[in-house]
Design an enzyme around this catalytic site. Structure first.
Site, PDB file in Angstrom:
ATOM      1  N   PHE A  34       0.793  -1.225   0.000  1.00 30.34           N
ATOM      2  CA  PHE A  34       0.000   0.000   0.000  1.00 30.34           C
ATOM      3  C   PHE A  34       0.823   1.273   0.000  1.00 30.34           C
ATOM      4  CE2 PHE A  34      -2.279  -3.291   2.471  1.00 30.34           C
ATOM      5  CZ  PHE A  34      -3.275  -3.542   1.563  1.00 30.34           C
ATOM      6  N   SER A  35       2.143   1.119   0.150  1.00 30.65           N
ATOM      7  CA  SER A  35       2.940   2.338   0.243  1.00 30.65           C
ATOM      8  C   SER A  35       4.412   2.106  -0.034  1.00 30.65           C
ATOM      9  CB  SER A  35       2.817   2.905   1.659  1.00 30.65           C
ATOM     10  OG  SER A  35       3.559   2.112   2.555  1.00 30.65           O
ATOM     11  N   LYS A  91       6.028   8.337   4.322  1.00 31.92           N
ATOM     12  CA  LYS A  91       5.243   7.227   3.786  1.00 31.92           C
ATOM     13  C   LYS A  91       4.347   7.734   2.664  1.00 31.92           C
ATOM     14  CE  LYS A  91       2.043   3.551   5.159  1.00 31.92           C
ATOM     15  NZ  LYS A  91       1.664   2.601   6.211  1.00 31.92           N
ATOM     16  N   ASP A 178      -2.781  -5.935  11.661  1.00 29.88           N
ATOM     17  CA  ASP A 178      -1.641  -6.415  10.871  1.00 29.88           C
ATOM     18  C   ASP A 178      -0.370  -6.484  11.720  1.00 29.88           C
ATOM     19  OD1 ASP A 178      -0.558  -7.458   8.572  1.00 29.88           O
ATOM     20  OD2 ASP A 178      -0.232  -5.526   7.601  1.00 29.88           O
TER      21      ASP A 178
END
Ligand code: ADP
Ligand code: MG
Length: 394
Positions: A34-35, A91, A178
């Site tokens: 995602f990043s 990020k 997570d």
């Protein structure tokens, strides 16, 4: 330097007006689903509180002063006084992430500011569809480099830091979803860690429907008794025309770290799913095997868990969420194996060997984290009072 990375770094600096005046990009430090995360030097850090040292004082941070989201290019790098450089992690969240998802991550981080062992959010910027979050850079080592060398005391200190973060997160009624080594940045030399990556996190109770696992014990007993009476006709195999509605539940997380209730598609998941994942980290360290679980999908993951716990307890765990668990796989026994045995095996010790007391305590704590029934699984708050994590108090 990889020309592609260089290219991405150039693009990032061009996207945000005034970027180069505020940050000096150094290198890419992480790339996920995602990043992408970069290390950068913060050139104008003195415009916000500099009483906190980004790199060292990780768990003593005062709530970081949160600047408003948006452009900020008022200060100029040329006028800054010479002082020790401060580093940040930038990020860059992929534009493919939905705006609600990005907002969710920033929003939760904002709620958690000031929480011990949780990496604070300094600020965030948006330029059209591109969002970047600025976090203090936290020096850490690769889990694979140190986990095999950890003594029971090292493990207790490591987990104390992780559970301190979990306790704050859970007190805010947030599920991280997570928990795994790459999302807990730990520096073995300073024995400090910070929890990062709230990209999958959610508030407890959001998008949740009642699940049987939350019913009271008497109702459950009666239901199971009735189910038992009705099961005189054995229904073997998978129904050909299954008319039951399919179950939908949040399954976000990482393979191998998913709690049994996630696999059983429990629709009322709680913060206890993070405790299970933390337990998997502990099992990894104690067994000196990474990854410990290595399934390709949820069914395989269930088989792996069933091999440890045995079919009997796995069935009970399924029933909690209204699921049947059946298998004909011969390696899954009725009783399963104790964690002590598994750890002795995986570290190539004779099963007759006596485990040292401190390691035994770790195993006892492990069993509390990896309880199949989320209601019986230890909470982060109680974990901090467990004799094993008390060992981590220096
Ligand atoms: P993703 O959603 O892509 O997994 P993370 O937030 O987990 O993003 O960051 C990915 C990686 O970047 C981490 O595993 C870590 O190596 C590095 N990283 C993230 N935040 C920081 C930080 N504050 N300090 C140092 N490294 C970081
Ligand atoms: Mg991550």
């Amino acid at each position: 330097v990889d020309p592609n990375i260089q290219d991405d770094m150039e693009k990032l600096q061009d996207t945000f007006p005034g970027f180069r005046q505020q940050y000096r990009l150094i290198k890419r430090i992480g790339e996920g689903t995602f990043s992408t995360v970069y290390k950068a030097e913060d050139l104008v850090y003195d415009q916000y509180d500099n009483s906190w040292d980004y790199e060292k004082e990780s768990d003593k941070w005062a709530p970081p002063p949160l600047r408003t989201y948006g452009r900020n290019s008022s200060s100029s790098a040329t006028t800054r006084p010479r002082r020790k450089p401060k580093y940040v992690a930038i990020k860059k969240i992929y534009v493919t992430s939905s705006p609600t998802r990005i907002l969710n991550e920033l929003d939760l981080l904002h709620d958690l500011r000031g929480c011990t062992s949780v990496c604070p959010l300094i600020t965030a910027f948006r330029e059209t569809d591109q969002v970047i979050a600025i976090l203090p850079y936290f020096r850490h080592a690769d889990f694979r480099e140190y986990f095999r060398k950890m003594t029971p005391t090292d493990i207790a200190i490591y987990l104390r830091s992780l559970f301190t973060a979990l306790e704050s997160v859970h007190r805010h009624k947030i599920l991280h979803r997570d928990i795994k080594p790459t999302n807990f940045l730990y520096d073995p030399s300073t024995k400090r860690g910070v929890l990062v990556d709230f990209g999958l996190a959610e508030r407890e109770g959001s998008e949740c429907k009642p699940c049987l696992c939350h019913e009271d014990p008497t109702t459950r007993r009666n239901r199971l008794r009735a189910a038992h009476l009705n099961s005189s006709v054995p229904h073997n195999g998978y129904p050909k025309q299954d008319t039951r509605p399919s179950r939908r539940a949040n399954r976000a997380g990482t393979r191998g770290f998913r709690a049994p209730e996630v696999l059983f598609k429990c629709t009322e998941q709680t913060t206890k799913i993070d405790i299970w994942s933390a337990g998997v980290i502990l099992l990894t360290i104690l067994s000196k095997r990474f990854p410990f679980f290595n399934s390709a999908d949820d069914v395989e993951a269930m088989v792996e868990i069933a091999t440890i716990f045995g079919i009997k307890r796995m069935r009970q765990a399924g029933q909690l969420h209204g699921c049947m668990f059946e298998t004909t796989i011969p390696t899954i026994g009725t009783q399963g194996f104790s964690f002590e045995r598994i750890i002795l095996w995986s570290t190539c010790r004779d099963t007759g060997v006596k485990m040292p007391e401190d390691e035994k305590l770790a195993v006892e704590f492990l069993a509390r984290c990896m309880e199949l029934d989320p209601a019986r699984r230890i909470s982060a708050e109680d974990a901090l009072n467990h004799p094993f994590l008390q060992m981590g108090l220096e």
